[in-house]
Design a protein around this motif. Sequence first.
Motif, mmCIF file in Angstrom:
data_model
loop_
_atom_site.group_PDB
_atom_site.id
_atom_site.type_symbol
_atom_site.label_atom_id
_atom_site.label_comp_id
_atom_site.label_asym_id
_atom_site.label_seq_id
_atom_site.Cartn_x
_atom_site.Cartn_y
_atom_site.Cartn_z
ATOM 1 N N ALA A 49 0.836 -1.207 0.000
ATOM 2 C CA ALA A 49 0.000 0.000 0.000
ATOM 3 C C ALA A 49 0.864 1.247 0.000
ATOM 4 O O ALA A 49 0.591 2.222 -0.707
ATOM 5 N N PHE A 50 1.940 1.226 0.797
ATOM 6 C CA PHE A 50 2.820 2.388 0.874
ATOM 7 C C PHE A 50 3.612 2.589 -0.412
ATOM 8 O O PHE A 50 3.962 3.705 -0.774
ATOM 9 N N ASP A 51 3.917 1.506 -1.134
ATOM 10 C CA ASP A 51 4.728 1.604 -2.341
ATOM 11 C C ASP A 51 4.061 2.462 -3.407
ATOM 12 O O ASP A 51 4.727 3.015 -4.280
ATOM 13 N N SER A 52 2.720 2.553 -3.325
ATOM 14 C CA SER A 52 2.005 3.328 -4.324
ATOM 15 C C SER A 52 2.032 4.824 -4.029
ATOM 16 O O SER A 52 1.630 5.639 -4.849
ATOM 17 N N GLU A 53 2.513 5.195 -2.817
ATOM 18 C CA GLU A 53 2.559 6.600 -2.442
ATOM 19 C C GLU A 53 3.728 7.324 -3.121
ATOM 20 O O GLU A 53 4.767 6.741 -3.397
ATOM 21 N N THR A 84 7.438 -0.352 6.386
ATOM 22 C CA THR A 84 6.268 0.527 6.313
ATOM 23 C C THR A 84 6.575 1.826 5.582
ATOM 24 O O THR A 84 5.738 2.730 5.559
ATOM 25 N N ASP A 85 7.764 1.918 4.992
ATOM 26 C CA ASP A 85 8.193 3.155 4.332
ATOM 27 C C ASP A 85 7.970 4.358 5.234
ATOM 28 O O ASP A 85 7.361 5.358 4.846
ATOM 29 N N THR A 86 8.455 4.241 6.459
ATOM 30 C CA THR A 86 8.314 5.304 7.450
ATOM 31 C C THR A 86 9.686 5.846 7.807
ATOM 32 O O THR A 86 10.609 5.084 8.098
ATOM 33 N N LEU A 87 9.822 7.163 7.781
ATOM 34 C CA LEU A 87 11.077 7.817 8.135
ATOM 35 C C LEU A 87 10.913 8.513 9.478
ATOM 36 O O LEU A 87 9.987 9.316 9.655
ATOM 37 N N ILE A 88 11.792 8.187 10.424
ATOM 38 C CA ILE A 88 11.765 8.797 11.751
ATOM 39 C C ILE A 88 12.969 9.728 11.869
ATOM 40 O O ILE A 88 14.115 9.294 11.740
ATOM 41 N N ILE A 156 7.765 12.162 12.134
ATOM 42 C CA ILE A 156 7.587 10.823 11.570
ATOM 43 C C ILE A 156 6.824 10.982 10.259
ATOM 44 O O ILE A 156 5.697 11.492 10.250
ATOM 45 N N ILE A 157 7.434 10.572 9.151
ATOM 46 C CA ILE A 157 6.819 10.746 7.839
ATOM 47 C C ILE A 157 6.482 9.376 7.272
ATOM 48 O O ILE A 157 7.362 8.535 7.077
ATOM 49 N N ARG A 158 5.203 9.166 7.034
ATOM 50 C CA ARG A 158 4.728 7.929 6.406
ATOM 51 C C ARG A 158 3.736 8.299 5.307
ATOM 52 O O ARG A 158 2.726 8.944 5.580
ATOM 53 N N GLY A 159 4.022 7.843 4.094
ATOM 54 C CA GLY A 159 3.178 8.288 2.988
ATOM 55 C C GLY A 159 3.272 9.792 2.882
ATOM 56 O O GLY A 159 4.353 10.373 2.910
ATOM 57 N N ASN A 160 2.122 10.463 2.792
ATOM 58 C CA ASN A 160 2.131 11.928 2.732
ATOM 59 C C ASN A 160 1.773 12.560 4.076
ATOM 60 O O ASN A 160 1.472 13.747 4.151
ATOM 61 N N GLU A 245 -0.470 16.065 13.731
ATOM 62 C CA GLU A 245 -0.269 15.453 12.425
ATOM 63 C C GLU A 245 -1.164 16.103 11.375
ATOM 64 O O GLU A 245 -2.204 16.679 11.690
ATOM 65 N N ARG A 246 -0.721 16.012 10.155
ATOM 66 C CA ARG A 246 -1.504 16.500 9.018
ATOM 67 C C ARG A 246 -0.899 15.947 7.736
ATOM 68 O O ARG A 246 0.262 15.507 7.716
ATOM 69 N N PRO A 247 -1.656 15.968 6.635
ATOM 70 C CA PRO A 247 -1.076 15.581 5.347
ATOM 71 C C PRO A 247 -0.101 16.660 4.872
ATOM 72 O O PRO A 247 -0.322 17.854 5.093
#
Length: 316
Positions: A49-53, A84-88, A156-160, A245-247
Amino acid sequence: DTENMEVIHPNEDGSYWRKFQRNKRIRLEEKAREEAAKLWIERKKQREAFDSEEMVVNKYDVISKKGSKDTNQDAFIMKNDTMTDTLILGVLDGHGEYGDMVAQAFRKQLPVAMIEHPNWTTDIKKATSEAISKVEQLVNKDIETKLSGTTLSMAIIRGNMITAVNIGDSRVIVGKSLDGNIEVETFTNDHKPDTPYEYDRILCSGGTVQNDFGTARVGGLAMSRSLGDTFVHTIGVSSEPEFRERPLDPSTDKFILVATDGLWEFISCEETAQLINTRNSPKSSVKSLVKEARERWETEGPYFDDTTIILAFLYD
């Protein structure tokens, strides 16, 4: 009816008992493999799911500069969870006799505790909050934290999505381009004892806020939230993280910066954004920022604080 129950007696040589234990161990191992397989499938689906972001963070860099003390009590976290394609991205500003040890302990243990939390893939705030509490308990056992502790600020950045986490007076900001002008969104609140909602919380918990030559303090600490610091935690200081948090918006959001108060003491968020806007990379930006911060500290006197800055460029 116990009279009709069949009683199975172990063989005299113990073979029945060994067989029972072996079968039990096999069942436990099979269950563990099943649970591991379920977790792998769940994370694989999450990853797909994250790969499509769209890739949000373009590039990032860090600098951590020791101040006038013998030891740099700052620390930083840069962890990319590929599952999870998450950057901390996080900074810690230790204080007290063992502040450097406290900051380093959180640097090493916290990202692992977050990623291993069962809710990490579905609820970042819950996983992060409980991981912080767990690590703090361990650190308080391993290190003398009565009068030592650290701040913690993370992006913490995950997706947008960006999720900011804050305890203390380090800070997260987001740089934005609006109508051709660079503007700043201060994404976290500094936790100071004289901030109205923090002041009220301290008084409600039975603590008091002192004025020390213009600086508000709780039991000597110039912050209302921190990690460790077990003494002042009995008189109103809290280790509860504050989240926001927010997009992220690809049309306006240009960078995320996380820094300790070695930067913020004499440089405003707006000045920080303007300087970044004149540089073409995170590396050159953080070097220029720490140089400017050092020069401003030195104009005030011989003391200058540890300074740690993480800068991430977004999208372009």
